[in-house]
Design a protein around this motif. Structure first.
Motif, PDB file in Angstrom:
ATOM      1  N   GLY A 116      66.070 -22.019  63.462  1.00 14.67           N
ATOM      2  CA  GLY A 116      66.990 -21.067  62.907  1.00 14.67           C
ATOM      3  C   GLY A 116      67.508 -21.104  61.466  1.00 14.67           C
ATOM      4  N   HIS A 117      66.467 -21.366  60.594  1.00 17.45           N
ATOM      5  CA  HIS A 117      66.925 -21.520  59.248  1.00 17.45           C
ATOM      6  C   HIS A 117      66.850 -19.990  58.930  1.00 17.45           C
ATOM      7  CE1 HIS A 117      66.468 -25.813  58.022  1.00 17.45           C
ATOM      8  NE2 HIS A 117      65.939 -25.623  58.836  1.00 17.45           N
ATOM      9  N   PHE A 118      66.087 -19.181  59.494  1.00 15.14           N
ATOM     10  CA  PHE A 118      66.176 -17.808  59.187  1.00 15.14           C
ATOM     11  C   PHE A 118      66.735 -17.171  60.301  1.00 15.14           C
ATOM     12  CE2 PHE A 118      63.011 -19.416  56.463  1.00 15.14           C
ATOM     13  CZ  PHE A 118      63.214 -18.454  55.556  1.00 15.14           C
ATOM     14  N   GLU A 119      67.496 -15.850  60.232  1.00 16.40           N
ATOM     15  CA  GLU A 119      68.189 -15.028  61.073  1.00 16.40           C
ATOM     16  C   GLU A 119      67.520 -14.978  62.153  1.00 16.40           C
ATOM     17  OE1 GLU A 119      70.616 -12.960  57.354  1.00 16.40           O
ATOM     18  OE2 GLU A 119      69.197 -11.797  58.655  1.00 16.40           O
ATOM     19  N   GLY A 120      67.999 -15.018  63.399  1.00 14.42           N
ATOM     20  CA  GLY A 120      67.102 -14.398  64.490  1.00 14.42           C
ATOM     21  C   GLY A 120      66.860 -16.042  65.272  1.00 14.42           C
ATOM     22  N   GLY A 121      66.181 -16.871  64.758  1.00 12.79           N
ATOM     23  CA  GLY A 121      65.847 -18.319  64.959  1.00 12.79           C
ATOM     24  C   GLY A 121      64.469 -18.024  66.343  1.00 12.79           C
ATOM     25  N   PHE A 122      64.224 -19.322  66.610  1.00 13.86           N
ATOM     26  CA  PHE A 122      63.052 -19.286  67.406  1.00 13.86           C
ATOM     27  C   PHE A 122      62.054 -18.361  67.122  1.00 13.86           C
ATOM     28  CE2 PHE A 122      67.089 -20.595  69.656  1.00 13.86           C
ATOM     29  CZ  PHE A 122      66.482 -21.801  70.490  1.00 13.86           C
ATOM     30  N   LEU A 123      61.703 -18.371  65.773  1.00 15.48           N
ATOM     31  CA  LEU A 123      60.516 -17.082  65.230  1.00 15.48           C
ATOM     32  C   LEU A 123      59.298 -17.446  66.086  1.00 15.48           C
ATOM     33  CD1 LEU A 123      61.361 -16.970  61.633  1.00 15.48           C
ATOM     34  CD2 LEU A 123      62.036 -15.378  63.298  1.00 15.48           C
ATOM     35  N   GLY A 124      58.893 -18.637  66.248  1.00 13.09           N
ATOM     36  CA  GLY A 124      57.557 -18.792  66.563  1.00 13.09           C
ATOM     37  C   GLY A 124      57.329 -18.740  68.132  1.00 13.09           C
ATOM     38  N   SER A 133      59.303  -8.321  66.743  1.00 14.75           N
ATOM     39  CA  SER A 133      58.679  -7.325  66.077  1.00 14.75           C
ATOM     40  C   SER A 133      58.635  -7.479  64.354  1.00 14.75           C
ATOM     41  CB  SER A 133      59.581  -6.061  66.450  1.00 14.75           C
ATOM     42  OG  SER A 133      60.976  -6.212  65.656  1.00 14.75           O
ATOM     43  N   GLU A 134      57.707  -6.575  63.885  1.00 16.18           N
ATOM     44  CA  GLU A 134      57.683  -6.519  62.345  1.00 16.18           C
ATOM     45  C   GLU A 134      58.891  -6.132  61.897  1.00 16.18           C
ATOM     46  OE1 GLU A 134      54.776  -7.228  60.589  1.00 16.18           O
ATOM     47  OE2 GLU A 134      54.301  -8.117  62.370  1.00 16.18           O
ATOM     48  N   ASP A 135      59.645  -5.371  62.504  1.00 17.51           N
ATOM     49  CA  ASP A 135      60.947  -4.796  61.888  1.00 17.51           C
ATOM     50  C   ASP A 135      61.936  -5.891  61.916  1.00 17.51           C
ATOM     51  OD1 ASP A 135      60.644  -2.148  61.677  1.00 17.51           O
ATOM     52  OD2 ASP A 135      62.051  -1.535  63.123  1.00 17.51           O
ATOM     53  N   GLU A 136      61.953  -6.862  62.785  1.00 15.05           N
ATOM     54  CA  GLU A 136      62.788  -8.132  62.798  1.00 15.05           C
ATOM     55  C   GLU A 136      62.330  -9.027  61.757  1.00 15.05           C
ATOM     56  OE1 GLU A 136      64.158  -9.302  67.019  1.00 15.05           O
ATOM     57  OE2 GLU A 136      62.107  -8.534  67.239  1.00 15.05           O
ATOM     58  N   ILE A 137      61.165  -9.135  61.477  1.00 11.36           N
ATOM     59  CA  ILE A 137      60.719  -9.885  60.489  1.00 11.36           C
ATOM     60  C   ILE A 137      61.084  -9.213  58.815  1.00 11.36           C
ATOM     61  CG2 ILE A 137      58.691 -10.638  59.201  1.00 11.36           C
ATOM     62  CD1 ILE A 137      57.238 -10.925  61.982  1.00 11.36           C
ATOM     63  N   ASP A 138      60.998  -7.911  59.038  1.00 15.79           N
ATOM     64  CA  ASP A 138      61.430  -7.191  57.551  1.00 15.79           C
ATOM     65  C   ASP A 138      62.979  -7.375  57.268  1.00 15.79           C
ATOM     66  OD1 ASP A 138      58.919  -6.051  57.495  1.00 15.79           O
ATOM     67  OD2 ASP A 138      59.514  -4.283  58.243  1.00 15.79           O
ATOM     68  N   ARG A 139      63.688  -7.560  58.510  1.00 15.33           N
ATOM     69  CA  ARG A 139      65.103  -7.535  58.163  1.00 15.33           C
ATOM     70  C   ARG A 139      65.881  -9.256  58.140  1.00 15.33           C
ATOM     71  NH1 ARG A 139      65.604  -3.867  62.719  1.00 15.33           N
ATOM     72  NH2 ARG A 139      65.805  -5.612  63.742  1.00 15.33           N
ATOM     73  N   SER A 140      64.879 -10.049  58.529  1.00 15.74           N
ATOM     74  CA  SER A 140      65.633 -11.436  58.678  1.00 15.74           C
ATOM     75  C   SER A 140      65.577 -12.138  57.233  1.00 15.74           C
ATOM     76  CB  SER A 140      64.659 -12.372  59.758  1.00 15.74           C
ATOM     77  OG  SER A 140      65.199 -13.729  59.650  1.00 15.74           O
ATOM     78  N   ARG A 141      66.499 -12.768  57.103  1.00 21.14           N
ATOM     79  CA  ARG A 141      66.915 -13.588  56.036  1.00 21.14           C
ATOM     80  C   ARG A 141      67.070 -15.066  56.174  1.00 21.14           C
ATOM     81  NH1 ARG A 141      68.137 -10.733  51.215  1.00 21.14           N
ATOM     82  NH2 ARG A 141      67.736  -8.277  51.406  1.00 21.14           N
ATOM     83  N   ASN A 142      66.926 -15.999  55.102  1.00 21.18           N
ATOM     84  CA  ASN A 142      67.340 -17.417  55.325  1.00 21.18           C
ATOM     85  C   ASN A 142      68.922 -17.362  55.124  1.00 21.18           C
ATOM     86  OD1 ASN A 142      68.214 -19.980  54.014  1.00 21.18           O
ATOM     87  ND2 ASN A 142      65.880 -20.254  54.333  1.00 21.18           N
ATOM     88  N   ARG A 143      69.248 -17.958  56.211  1.00 23.16           N
ATOM     89  CA  ARG A 143      70.730 -18.096  56.513  1.00 23.16           C
ATOM     90  C   ARG A 143      71.493 -18.910  55.368  1.00 23.16           C
ATOM     91  NH1 ARG A 143      71.688 -16.986  62.550  1.00 23.16           N
ATOM     92  NH2 ARG A 143      69.761 -17.906  63.396  1.00 23.16           N
ATOM     93  N   ASP A 145      70.557 -19.305  51.818  1.00 22.75           N
ATOM     94  CA  ASP A 145      70.418 -18.598  50.400  1.00 22.75           C
ATOM     95  C   ASP A 145      69.910 -17.456  50.667  1.00 22.75           C
ATOM     96  OD1 ASP A 145      67.615 -18.529  50.948  1.00 22.75           O
ATOM     97  OD2 ASP A 145      67.065 -20.409  49.843  1.00 22.75           O
ATOM     98  N   GLY A 146      69.766 -16.678  51.645  1.00 24.10           N
ATOM     99  CA  GLY A 146      69.389 -15.139  51.715  1.00 24.10           C
ATOM    100  C   GLY A 146      68.022 -14.684  51.409  1.00 24.10           C
ATOM    101  N   THR A 147      67.003 -15.593  51.069  1.00 18.71           N
ATOM    102  CA  THR A 147      65.647 -15.263  50.760  1.00 18.71           C
ATOM    103  C   THR A 147      65.192 -14.382  51.944  1.00 18.71           C
ATOM    104  OG1 THR A 147      65.221 -17.230  49.637  1.00 18.71           O
ATOM    105  CG2 THR A 147      63.286 -16.291  50.269  1.00 18.71           C
ATOM    106  N   PRO A 148      64.566 -13.145  51.713  1.00 18.41           N
ATOM    107  CA  PRO A 148      63.807 -12.695  52.904  1.00 18.41           C
ATOM    108  C   PRO A 148      62.978 -13.341  53.471  1.00 18.41           C
ATOM    109  CG  PRO A 148      64.209 -11.062  50.866  1.00 18.41           C
ATOM    110  CD  PRO A 148      64.663 -12.415  50.574  1.00 18.41           C
ATOM    111  N   LEU A 149      62.778 -13.095  54.778  1.00 20.53           N
ATOM    112  CA  LEU A 149      61.745 -13.779  55.595  1.00 20.53           C
ATOM    113  C   LEU A 149      60.447 -13.604  54.914  1.00 20.53           C
ATOM    114  CD1 LEU A 149      60.715 -15.441  57.668  1.00 20.53           C
ATOM    115  CD2 LEU A 149      61.114 -13.835  59.297  1.00 20.53           C
ATOM    116  N   ARG A 150      60.216 -12.309  54.703  1.00 25.66           N
ATOM    117  CA  ARG A 150      58.872 -11.762  54.172  1.00 25.66           C
ATOM    118  C   ARG A 150      58.670 -12.629  52.989  1.00 25.66           C
ATOM    119  NH1 ARG A 150      55.821  -9.259  57.983  1.00 25.66           N
ATOM    120  NH2 ARG A 150      56.910  -7.349  58.852  1.00 25.66           N
ATOM    121  N   ASP A 151      59.373 -12.931  51.867  1.00 18.82           N
ATOM    122  CA  ASP A 151      59.172 -13.434  50.670  1.00 18.82           C
ATOM    123  C   ASP A 151      58.903 -14.966  51.089  1.00 18.82           C
ATOM    124  OD1 ASP A 151      59.947 -11.187  49.890  1.00 18.82           O
ATOM    125  OD2 ASP A 151      62.014 -11.892  48.621  1.00 18.82           O
ATOM    126  N   ALA A 152      59.638 -15.511  52.110  1.00 19.93           N
ATOM    127  CA  ALA A 152      59.410 -17.068  52.543  1.00 19.93           C
ATOM    128  C   ALA A 152      57.880 -17.258  52.800  1.00 19.93           C
ATOM    129  CB  ALA A 152      60.296 -17.578  53.546  1.00 19.93           C
TER     130      ALA A 152
END
Lengths: 402, 402
Positions: A116-124, A133-143, A145-152
């Motif tokens: 859970g380094h990213f919001e939501g956790g258990f991504l895999g 969902s793709e929406d959840e990926i769009d919204r999630s950020r690193n807890r 430093d705030g980096t968007p999951l998409r950028d990571a």
């Protein structure tokens, strides 16, 4: 009968430990260069044992068995908490690799971001069962430093890769080996925990609104002290929860924020993070009912208003009885009297995979119960026994010999 | 008999309100450009009423009466909390200016940093009584941005100026007018508070050490939860303090910090800011004894260790009975039944000046008790009455007619 190659198993664990090494532990946050290096290292290992290996669009590393079924799925996660232990996650991945090396018909998976380094956790594990969902990926950020999951994902070279989903009908069940992250086994002088279920975590926020005032000018009778209302409510929870909880329930207040947080100002607002855990849905519901009753009572008694916000309410995962019997029987045959059945107080990838197929977990002891810290460790003999139990139990379960 | 020029008094207050105006309040943090502008404005006003005016090396603005004694000292502070009210401090300074304008033999002072923007606080009143060392000035920093006090003094153009000290033998006593910053007067439908004493604040830190652990893997019985130990101790204080406190004692928990402050981690450390206030040394000591007993009891009961650290223990300031009688008599003559005797729950410059000479304070109501906020206000008629009481009481006290 499949046999564990103990030396190779331990050697693989030690090799992985060198990637992102920090003191005696490791530092491999999700999608960091170290984490991606460990995923590529795993791809090579999976290919070496004859699996068809790939990394998908969320970072899951998957090794597919090329032969006929019935198949098993096995694995865990490979990233770690910051400056954390070398076994949390890695043990289950390398244990699954050892199962494949022993000739078992197993698909191996390292699920991304269980930690859970990213919001939501258990991504895999969520992604692989179709619950991300793709929406959840769009919204999630690193807890942190705030980096968007998409950028990571882009920075890690994963952008645009397809996300794989498993076909549950391919599998007879899912096995995950893990360290206990507690001291139950150590204190009972046992070496193997057969997990009966994975607790669900029900997370809450308590937001208490009072009136911010000068701590000198406002008499005790006039005050609407949000901090004091929080303390009284938490003390009431401390008194009442033991009456309604189950034998292994836990409840934790992780944070109390008083605003503005100055020595001479009566807090006008308190924000509390509270959670409880159990494997029994009935106990979880009893604890929720008690919490709601205490909040209601406090709202009648206090001069502050208390809002109870449900942050998340997971479903407990119950382990498969047949797989549990196979694990217990394997443990008994390898070291009589060495095991006990016990719940997992922590969350694991298995809780998501268990939604789609029978699942089970095996625990080995954590020295001193230390976890999420670089000092985390387990005796080598216990690591080896855990992997032996895993291999033998998988064989027994596949053969229906339990 | 000296007479208040009510119109000029209210006009001066409104003029000062324009300097650093923020909504209906003001923003004049210590040594800011706005604060320094207000100090220079005051110098001009003091000279206009015939006083010999100067600013000293800590920012105190002083207006010295040129005629013969016996003299009075009067004043308060001119800087404000951030985005705060227009009357807190300013009222006492402009009230003192009005006393001089009425012909009373009064020295007027605006003490620097009563509001404590810099560590230590009360810099001006401490300095003027000889209780602020050069060492303390060397060490003090701005509490918000860490700017060293020396740098702030240099930027404000105060570096190198001498710091003045008062000669207590020059004065018969010190008067300070202030807003109440509470709702006691408003609720009792009164207009004047004659302050009996200024509470002492005894500040504490409670540092609780437990064991940081995973909130899932660690059973309730195994835990050493520092946050829970804090909640239990604060609940015990909430239960016990009402039994030992005085009628106007206050106690406040301003901050609770749990480390690491994450939802799924049992707090390994809790850090609590706690304070209590009273005008009675005996009550303060009883509260300390109770606090120490509760900490000792908690250390026997809890599986955490609790350290009680005394941050500061001030001495309560008792107001001069003769000056209080003069204030009560003046209030009674101007608006019969309009006043009550009451303690000040907040700290004021008068508590330091009271160490060197007789001192007294007069309160006017705060609408809704609002203070340290730009919405702070007082009815114009109450402001005028407060200043009238101040002028008449000063005259009565100087004449010994009480």
């Amino acid at each position: 009968m499949p046999q564990l190659d103990t030396a190779r198993f331990l050697q693989d664990l030690q090799e992985l430990r060198q990637i992102g090494r920090f003191r005696t532990g490791v530092h491999r946050p999700t999608y960091s260069p170290q984490d991606m290096e460990s995923r590529r290292w795993l791809v090579a290992k999976l290919e070496e044992v004859g699996l068809e290996a790939s990394i998908d669009g969320i970072g899951n590393v998957f090794g597919r068995h090329k032969g006929p079924g019935p198949h098993l799925l096995a694995g865990s996660h490979i990233e770690t908490q910051n400056e954390a232990g070398w076994l949390d996650g890695a043990l289950g991945v390398i244990g699954a690799l050892a199962m494949a090396r022993a000739g078992l018909p197993v698909d191996v998976c390292a699920f991304a971001d269980e930690e859970g380094h990213f919001e939501g956790g258990f991504l895999g594990s969520k992604s692989i069962i179709g619950e991300l969902s793709e929406d959840e990926i769009d919204r999630s950020r690193n807890r942190s430093d705030g980096t968007p999951l998409r950028d990571a994902l882009r920075a890690a070279g994963l952008e645009g890769l397809p996300r794989m989903q498993i076909d549950p009908s391919r599998y007879k069940g899912f096995f995950e080996m893990h360290i206990e992250q507690g001291t139950q086994l150590e204190q009972a002088n046992l070496r193997i925990g057969v997990v009966s279920g994975i607790v669900a975590i029900w997370q809450w926020r308590l937001v208490i609104d009072g009136q911010q005032d000068h701590a000198g000018g406002t008499t005790m009778a006039e005050r609407r002290d949000a901090g004091l209302a929080a303390v009284r409510l938490l003390a009431a929870i401390d008194a009442e929860f033991p009456r309604v909880c189950g034998p292994r329930s836990t409840w934790t207040t992780g944070r109390i924020t008083l605003e503005p947080g100055a020595p001479s100002i009566i807090p006008g607002r308190a924000d509390v993070l509270f959670q409880f855990r159990d494997v029994s849905m009935e106990k979880l519901e009893q604890m929720e009912a008690t919490l709601r009753a205490l909040v209601q009572e406090a709202n009648r008694r206090e001069r502050c208003s208390i809002q109870l916000i449900a942050v998340s309410k997971a479903t407990p995962a119950i382990c498969d009885p047949g797989m549990m019997r196979a694990l217990s029987a394997a443990a008994e045959s390898l070291d009589p009297g060495c095991s006990q059945v016990m719940p997992s107080g922590a969350g694991h990838d298995a809780q998501y995979i268990a939604k789609t197929m029978p699942a089970a977990m095996v625990f080995v002891p954590s020295i001193g119960g230390i976890s999420h810290h670089w000092a985390e460790d387990t005796k080598e003999a216990d690591l080896a026994l855990g992997a032996q139990v895993l291999v033998e139990a998988a064989d027994r379960f596949l053969k229906g010999a339990n």
